[in-house]
Design an enzyme around this catalytic site. Structure first.
Site, PDB file in Angstrom:
ATOM      1  N   CYS A 262       0.853  -1.188   0.000  1.00  0.00           N
ATOM      2  CA  CYS A 262       0.000   0.000   0.000  1.00  0.00           C
ATOM      3  C   CYS A 262       0.890   1.240   0.000  1.00  0.00           C
ATOM      4  O   CYS A 262       1.865   1.297   0.748  1.00  0.00           O
ATOM      5  CB  CYS A 262      -0.909  -0.003   1.228  1.00  0.00           C
ATOM      6  SG  CYS A 262      -2.018   1.415   1.336  1.00  0.00           S
TER       7      CYS A 262
ATOM      8  N   HIS B 153      -9.120  -3.472  -2.358  1.00  0.00           N
ATOM      9  CA  HIS B 153      -8.178  -2.627  -1.615  1.00  0.00           C
ATOM     10  C   HIS B 153      -8.671  -1.183  -1.573  1.00  0.00           C
ATOM     11  O   HIS B 153      -8.702  -0.555  -0.507  1.00  0.00           O
ATOM     12  CB  HIS B 153      -6.799  -2.728  -2.284  1.00  0.00           C
ATOM     13  CG  HIS B 153      -5.721  -1.959  -1.612  1.00  0.00           C
ATOM     14  ND1 HIS B 153      -4.733  -2.557  -0.869  1.00  0.00           N
ATOM     15  CD2 HIS B 153      -5.457  -0.629  -1.581  1.00  0.00           C
ATOM     16  CE1 HIS B 153      -3.897  -1.627  -0.405  1.00  0.00           C
ATOM     17  NE2 HIS B 153      -4.321  -0.448  -0.824  1.00  0.00           N
ATOM     18  N   GLU B 154      -9.064  -0.654  -2.728  1.00  0.00           N
ATOM     19  CA  GLU B 154      -9.466   0.762  -2.796  1.00  0.00           C
ATOM     20  C   GLU B 154     -10.808   1.009  -2.109  1.00  0.00           C
ATOM     21  O   GLU B 154     -10.975   2.037  -1.448  1.00  0.00           O
ATOM     22  CB  GLU B 154      -9.485   1.260  -4.240  1.00  0.00           C
ATOM     23  CG  GLU B 154      -8.149   1.142  -4.972  1.00  0.00           C
ATOM     24  CD  GLU B 154      -6.943   1.705  -4.234  1.00  0.00           C
ATOM     25  OE1 GLU B 154      -7.083   2.700  -3.487  1.00  0.00           O
ATOM     26  OE2 GLU B 154      -5.839   1.141  -4.394  1.00  0.00           O
TER      27      GLU B 154
ATOM     28  N   HIS C 213     -10.196   1.335   1.509  1.00  0.00           N
ATOM     29  CA  HIS C 213      -9.730   2.684   1.879  1.00  0.00           C
ATOM     30  C   HIS C 213     -10.906   3.618   2.120  1.00  0.00           C
ATOM     31  O   HIS C 213     -10.888   4.424   3.051  1.00  0.00           O
ATOM     32  CB  HIS C 213      -8.836   3.277   0.784  1.00  0.00           C
ATOM     33  CG  HIS C 213      -7.396   2.925   0.905  1.00  0.00           C
ATOM     34  ND1 HIS C 213      -6.631   3.208   2.014  1.00  0.00           N
ATOM     35  CD2 HIS C 213      -6.560   2.310   0.026  1.00  0.00           C
ATOM     36  CE1 HIS C 213      -5.393   2.791   1.826  1.00  0.00           C
ATOM     37  NE2 HIS C 213      -5.318   2.235   0.624  1.00  0.00           N
TER      38      HIS C 213
END
Length: 163
Positions: free
Chosen positions: A89, A131-132, A135
């Site tokens: 990351c 993953h995004e 976030h």
């Protein structure tokens, strides 16, 4: 627009849930340009708005030269058996660990004109979509690590020169 600096682990914006984008205005258009410019650098698969200090639901991606963005993404589908996948990351530089991810994922959102965008795929794209969107929900890939690996990763963070 400029390439924006990446916020690092410990910055509160990375742990906050991002707000939905209710109106497309010049600020949102500038955000998208900055996200795209920032993800275009070599070695970057995705950049979420919180990583550049903006608490809005948007991210950009750069998968095999396919560069784009999505507003208000919702992870609508994951499939396959979750498996450990090597992951890093930009907000936790220098670390690389196996996070638990599904091999296939689908995200639905909109573009700057309000048109629906559907992003779906396997492999690196599926990993980036998960993953995004994490976030945008205030989660980091470190949260997806098995307990023992997470303890090791947190030690590495504490010992890093950037923390």
């Amino acid at each position: 627009m400029p390439v924006r600096p990446i916020r690092l682990f410990g910055d509160p914006v990375l742990r906050a849930t991002s707000a939905p984008i209710d109106e497309i205005d010049d600020g949102v258009r500038a955000l998208v340009r900055d996200l795209v410019d920032t993800v275009e650098l070599p070695g970057r698969a995705g950049v979420a708005a919180p990583q550049i200090g903006v608490g809005l639901r948007a991210f950009s991606y750069n998968i095999d030269g396919d560069i784009g963005y999505i507003l208000n993404p919702v992870l609508t589908e994951v499939s396959g058996e979750p498996e450990p996948v090597g992951e890093g990351c930009l907000s936790v530089p220098g670390l690389w660990h196996d996070a638990i991810r599904y091999p296939r994922a689908k995200v639905v959102g909109t573009d700057l004109d309000g048109n629906e965008i559907v992003l779906e795929g396997e492999g690196l794209l599926a990993q980036a979509l998960q993953h995004e969107t994490d976030h945008l929900d205030g989660k980091l890939y470190l949260d997806r690590l098995p307990a023992e690996t997470r303890r090791l990763a947190m030690r590495e963070v504490r010992e890093s020169d950037w923390f």
